[in-house]
Structures are given as structure tokens and as C-alpha cells.
Design an enzyme around this catalytic site. Structure first.
Site, PDB file in Angstrom:
ATOM      1  N   TYR A 207       0.849  -1.204   0.000  1.00  0.00           N
ATOM      2  CA  TYR A 207       0.000   0.000   0.000  1.00  0.00           C
ATOM      3  C   TYR A 207       0.874   1.240   0.000  1.00  0.00           C
ATOM      4  O   TYR A 207       1.889   1.286   0.703  1.00  0.00           O
ATOM      5  CB  TYR A 207      -0.857  -0.022   1.272  1.00  0.00           C
ATOM      6  CG  TYR A 207      -1.792   1.153   1.453  1.00  0.00           C
ATOM      7  CD1 TYR A 207      -2.883   1.340   0.606  1.00  0.00           C
ATOM      8  CD2 TYR A 207      -1.604   2.067   2.493  1.00  0.00           C
ATOM      9  CE1 TYR A 207      -3.757   2.405   0.790  1.00  0.00           C
ATOM     10  CE2 TYR A 207      -2.487   3.134   2.684  1.00  0.00           C
ATOM     11  CZ  TYR A 207      -3.562   3.289   1.832  1.00  0.00           C
ATOM     12  OH  TYR A 207      -4.423   4.328   2.021  1.00  0.00           O
TER      13      TYR A 207
ATOM     14  N   ASP B 150      -6.573   9.760  -2.317  1.00  0.00           N
ATOM     15  CA  ASP B 150      -7.334  10.799  -1.594  1.00  0.00           C
ATOM     16  C   ASP B 150      -8.710  11.018  -2.242  1.00  0.00           C
ATOM     17  O   ASP B 150      -9.466  10.104  -2.387  1.00  0.00           O
ATOM     18  CB  ASP B 150      -6.523  12.094  -1.512  1.00  0.00           C
ATOM     19  CG  ASP B 150      -5.383  12.006  -0.495  1.00  0.00           C
ATOM     20  OD1 ASP B 150      -5.399  11.085   0.348  1.00  0.00           O
ATOM     21  OD2 ASP B 150      -4.479  12.847  -0.538  1.00  0.00           O
TER      22      ASP B 150
ATOM     23  N   ASP C  74      -1.292  15.232   6.598  1.00  0.00           N
ATOM     24  CA  ASP C  74      -2.210  14.566   5.660  1.00  0.00           C
ATOM     25  C   ASP C  74      -3.500  15.379   5.528  1.00  0.00           C
ATOM     26  O   ASP C  74      -4.537  15.002   6.054  1.00  0.00           O
ATOM     27  CB  ASP C  74      -2.498  13.151   6.210  1.00  0.00           C
ATOM     28  CG  ASP C  74      -3.428  12.343   5.325  1.00  0.00           C
ATOM     29  OD1 ASP C  74      -3.513  12.624   4.118  1.00  0.00           O
ATOM     30  OD2 ASP C  74      -4.067  11.410   5.853  1.00  0.00           O
TER      31      ASP C  74
ATOM     32  N   ASP D  50      -3.346   5.152  -2.348  1.00  0.00           N
ATOM     33  CA  ASP D  50      -4.287   6.119  -1.777  1.00  0.00           C
ATOM     34  C   ASP D  50      -4.350   7.340  -2.697  1.00  0.00           C
ATOM     35  O   ASP D  50      -3.382   8.096  -2.801  1.00  0.00           O
ATOM     36  CB  ASP D  50      -3.758   6.511  -0.386  1.00  0.00           C
ATOM     37  CG  ASP D  50      -4.668   7.462   0.366  1.00  0.00           C
ATOM     38  OD1 ASP D  50      -5.636   7.971  -0.222  1.00  0.00           O
ATOM     39  OD2 ASP D  50      -4.390   7.679   1.573  1.00  0.00           O
TER      40      ASP D  50
ATOM     41  N   HIS E 132      -7.707   3.931  -4.148  1.00  0.00           N
ATOM     42  CA  HIS E 132      -8.977   4.232  -3.490  1.00  0.00           C
ATOM     43  C   HIS E 132      -9.211   5.731  -3.539  1.00  0.00           C
ATOM     44  O   HIS E 132      -8.295   6.532  -3.429  1.00  0.00           O
ATOM     45  CB  HIS E 132      -9.084   3.645  -2.082  1.00  0.00           C
ATOM     46  CG  HIS E 132      -8.132   4.146  -1.046  1.00  0.00           C
ATOM     47  ND1 HIS E 132      -8.244   5.383  -0.460  1.00  0.00           N
ATOM     48  CD2 HIS E 132      -7.076   3.544  -0.462  1.00  0.00           C
ATOM     49  CE1 HIS E 132      -7.289   5.523   0.446  1.00  0.00           C
ATOM     50  NE2 HIS E 132      -6.544   4.429   0.455  1.00  0.00           N
TER      51      HIS E 132
ATOM     52  N   CYS F 224      -7.250  13.424   7.753  1.00  0.00           N
ATOM     53  CA  CYS F 224      -7.060  12.011   8.077  1.00  0.00           C
ATOM     54  C   CYS F 224      -8.430  11.461   8.469  1.00  0.00           C
ATOM     55  O   CYS F 224      -9.213  12.142   9.131  1.00  0.00           O
ATOM     56  CB  CYS F 224      -6.071  11.874   9.241  1.00  0.00           C
ATOM     57  SG  CYS F 224      -6.208  10.294  10.098  1.00  0.00           S
TER      58      CYS F 224
ATOM     59  N   ASN G  20      -9.303  -0.684   7.603  1.00  0.00           N
ATOM     60  CA  ASN G  20      -8.078   0.094   7.825  1.00  0.00           C
ATOM     61  C   ASN G  20      -7.705   0.021   9.304  1.00  0.00           C
ATOM     62  O   ASN G  20      -8.307   0.692  10.135  1.00  0.00           O
ATOM     63  CB  ASN G  20      -8.335   1.538   7.388  1.00  0.00           C
ATOM     64  CG  ASN G  20      -7.172   2.454   7.685  1.00  0.00           C
ATOM     65  OD1 ASN G  20      -6.053   1.999   7.904  1.00  0.00           O
ATOM     66  ND2 ASN G  20      -7.438   3.757   7.675  1.00  0.00           N
TER      67      ASN G  20
ATOM     68  N   ARG H 194     -13.805   4.662  -1.067  1.00  0.00           N
ATOM     69  CA  ARG H 194     -13.688   4.785   0.396  1.00  0.00           C
ATOM     70  C   ARG H 194     -14.775   5.735   0.872  1.00  0.00           C
ATOM     71  O   ARG H 194     -14.932   6.825   0.307  1.00  0.00           O
ATOM     72  CB  ARG H 194     -12.305   5.339   0.752  1.00  0.00           C
ATOM     73  CG  ARG H 194     -12.232   5.950   2.145  1.00  0.00           C
ATOM     74  CD  ARG H 194     -10.819   6.272   2.569  1.00  0.00           C
ATOM     75  NE  ARG H 194     -10.776   7.366   3.522  1.00  0.00           N
ATOM     76  CZ  ARG H 194      -9.662   7.800   4.111  1.00  0.00           C
ATOM     77  NH1 ARG H 194      -8.494   7.227   3.843  1.00  0.00           N
ATOM     78  NH2 ARG H 194      -9.703   8.808   4.964  1.00  0.00           N
TER      79      ARG H 194
ATOM     80  N   GLU I 155     -14.135   3.437   6.216  1.00  0.00           N
ATOM     81  CA  GLU I 155     -13.167   4.161   7.052  1.00  0.00           C
ATOM     82  C   GLU I 155     -13.684   4.434   8.462  1.00  0.00           C
ATOM     83  O   GLU I 155     -14.880   4.687   8.668  1.00  0.00           O
ATOM     84  CB  GLU I 155     -12.803   5.496   6.355  1.00  0.00           C
ATOM     85  CG  GLU I 155     -11.851   6.395   7.121  1.00  0.00           C
ATOM     86  CD  GLU I 155     -10.445   5.803   7.363  1.00  0.00           C
ATOM     87  OE1 GLU I 155     -10.331   4.624   7.752  1.00  0.00           O
ATOM     88  OE2 GLU I 155      -9.466   6.554   7.195  1.00  0.00           O
TER      89      GLU I 155
ATOM     90  N   GLU J 181     -11.910   8.699  -2.037  1.00  0.00           N
ATOM     91  CA  GLU J 181     -12.823   8.868  -0.898  1.00  0.00           C
ATOM     92  C   GLU J 181     -13.844   9.980  -1.113  1.00  0.00           C
ATOM     93  O   GLU J 181     -13.708  10.803  -2.023  1.00  0.00           O
ATOM     94  CB  GLU J 181     -11.991   9.134   0.368  1.00  0.00           C
ATOM     95  CG  GLU J 181     -11.349  10.501   0.406  1.00  0.00           C
ATOM     96  CD  GLU J 181     -10.092  10.562   1.295  1.00  0.00           C
ATOM     97  OE1 GLU J 181      -9.360   9.560   1.379  1.00  0.00           O
ATOM     98  OE2 GLU J 181      -9.870  11.637   1.882  1.00  0.00           O
TER      99      GLU J 181
END
Ligand SMILES: C[C@](O)(C(=O)O)[C@H](CC(=O)O)C(=O)O
Ligand SMILES: [Mg+2]
Length: 298
Positions: A44, A88, A59, A86, A113, A123, A210, A158, A188, A115
Site C-alpha cells: 500500500y 485521496d 495529511d 491512496d 482508493h 485524516c 483500515n 472509500r 473508514e 474517498e
């Protein structure tokens, strides 16, 4: 598993081979090599990891597509394993998301992924998250799926809705994303095992848990998660957090004691490093080439 195969297909094969599939974060190419040699089947690239480790930033959606791609290229060049990335919020609107999918595919990612947080994301385990509407999220997923150049490239949706709107809304969003073509679901900041079961039963595609440390989700074991219907268990930053603590300890020791002597026991040795890097095979190759040159020069 041959590297010639599509990375997305390799991730799907890994999912068949291991239930639930453990996916570990690799903060750079070398840790990817160590994780591969340790026996993991998938890796990942964490958005937080890219921001924190590669840029010294929090983040909070500050890094760009190209920032992440640079790490993706480095890591996919160093490992045979399929890499989930990721992405985002997808780095923009429909055409940007399409570009994200094409660039990630070209960089060797197995999937990404995306989101449902607003662009100024946080985060997933921090308070005061804000999410876009379900319609906007479905639009993101449609744009991503439509942009696939490799049918096996994985688009994982996500949802951060659990903390914002509650369980029913989060599950409804996940189902809407699957309807829009999402291959897998990332639930998440889940609080209870039972919630994973509800997600898995509702979406009928593989669900990722996660298990990040110091967050909202308890450190459930892979057995517990497997029994709750989870297909993938993610440890995004575990090695990174441990590396940071070790590095800090070494910096302090050298500064305070004027020598690293007391920190050496905690270090990976030169031999271990060289072993992971197959240093001696390279050296042998160099010797052979050098010998050839000497022969030719005769
Ligand atoms: C998975 C995650 O998106 C990441 O970027 O690694 C983070 C992890 C973390 O901050 O612990 C997240 O859960 O938002
Ligand atoms: Mg992230």
C-alpha cells in the site's frame, strides 16, 4: 505471479490466495523490498505517508497527483507485488480523476482508493471531517471507472461517512458506489466488528478494514476481521511509525552521548541491508563485466 500480468489482476489473485489479505504500507522502495521478502502478497502507498515522509507535510490534501506518482513509480519499480494506492479525493473533478486513473495505471499501480471527503480532506480518524454529497461521490466513482484503460485496474471507493452521517448513510453510499462500478469498498473509521459485517453483507464486493494505529478503529486481528466478512486488512503506516521512533532514538543518542555505540544494536546491519538489495549479485555482475573488459583490452 509474473510481473507481465496486469497489477490489478495480481491483486485479485492475491485476494484469492489469502483471506483476509494483509496489505502493508511501504513508505519507500526499500521497505517495499523488505515487505515483499517477508511474505506479504500486496503493498500500500499511503497518502499520509507520501505527505509525511516524502514532503514533511500533514495529511490534509496538500500533496498533488504528481507527488504521489513519484513514490508509486519508485515503489512499483522495486517490487513484484501489486500495490494499492491512496488517491485521496481523486485530485480534482471528472477529467482530473480520469487522469489520476490513467497515470496510476501507467505508473504500475494495481488500483486506487478514492474517498468521499471534500477536497480539503483530513485524516479519516480525525474529528471535523466533511464529505461531499452521495451524488458527487457517485460521480467521482463513475469518472474513475470510465477512465480505466486496464479492465483489471481496481477502483476502490472509500467512504468517510460513518463518522459524519452514521452507519446507514455510510452503507448506502458504499452500495451506491458499487452500483456506479466500484470494485471494492474501504469502510473508514469503523468502530465495531459488527459494522464490517453489515458493510460486507450489503455491498457484496470485497471490503477493506483500515487497522491504523492511534485511530478510531480498535486493533482487531485478521482472524476477527475475516470472521466479520472483511477481505482486506490494511496496516498503512505501522512500519513507518516504528521507523520514526527508531530514527528519533538514534538522533537523540548520537546528540546526547557523542557516539552511536548504544544505538547500533537497534540498527539493521550492512549485511542485512545488502542481502535485501541483492548487493552481492550486482557486485558479481560488475566483476564479470569488468573482467570482460579486461579480456577485450588484452
Ligand atoms: C489510510 C490513510 O488514508 C493513509 O493515508 O494512510 C490514513 C491513515 C492514518 O492517518 O492513520 C487514514 O486513515 O486517513
Ligand atoms: Mg489517506
Amino acid at each position: 505471479m509474473s510481473k507481465l500480468q496486469s497489477p490489478g489482476l495480481r491483486l485479485k489473485e492475491a485476494l484469492q490466495a489469502e483471506k483476509p489479505l494483509q496489505i502493508v504500507g511501504a513508505i519507500n522502495a526499500y521497505t517495499a523490498v523488505m515487505a515483499e521478502r517477508t511474505g506479504y502478497r500486496a503493498l500500500y502507498i499511503s497518502g499520509a505517508g507520501v505527505a509525511n515522509a516524502s514532503f514533511g507535510l500533514p495529511d490534509l490534501g496538500i500533496t498533488t497527483l504528481n507527488d504521489v506518482l513519484e513514490d508509486v513509480r519508485r515503489i512499483t519499480s522495486a517490487t513484484e507485488l501489486p500495490v494499492l494506492v491512496d488517491a485521496d479525493t481523486g485530485f480534482g473533478s471528472a477529467f482530473n480523476i480520469a487522469r489520476t486513473i490513467r497515470s496510476m495505471t501507467a505508473a504500475g499501480a494495481a488500483g486506487v482508493h478514492i474517498e468521499d471527503q471534500v477536497t480539503a480532506k483530513r485524516c479519516g480518524h480525525r474529528p471535523n471531517k466533511a464529505i461531499v454529497s452521495q451524488a458527487e461521490m457517485v460521480f467521482r466513482i463513475k469518472a474513475a471507472v470510465d477512465a480505466k484503460t486496464d479492465p483489471n485496474f481496481i477502483v476502490m471507493a472509500r467512504t468517510d461517512a460513518l463518522a459524519v452521517e452514521g452507519e446507514a448513510s455510510a452503507i448506502e453510499r458504499a452500495c451506491a458506489c458499487v452500483e456506479a462500478g466500484a470494485d471494492m469498498i474501504f469502510a473508514e473509521a469503523v468502530l465495531e466488528l459488527e459494522q464490517y459485517r453489515k458493510f460486507a453483507d450489503a455491498v457484496k464486493v470485497p471490503v477493506l478494514a483500515n487497522i491504523t494505529e492511534f485511530g478510531k478503529t480498535p486493533l482487531f486481528t485478521k482472524e476477527e476481521l475475516g470472521e466479520a466478512g472483511v477481505s482486506m486488512v490494511l496496516y498503512p503506516l505501522s512500519a513507518f511509525r516504528a521507523m520514526n521512533a527508531a530514527a528519533l532514538q538514534v538522533y537523540r543518542t548520537i546528540r546526547n552521548e557523542g557516539t552511536q555505540a548504544n544505538a547500533v544494536a537497534a540498527m539493521q546491519t550492512r549485511m542485512e541491508l545488502y542481502d535485501f538489495l541483492q548487493y552481492f549479485d550486482y557486485e558479481k555482475k560488475l566483476d564479470e563485466l569488468f573482467d570482460m573488459e579486461k579480456e577485450e583490452g588484452k
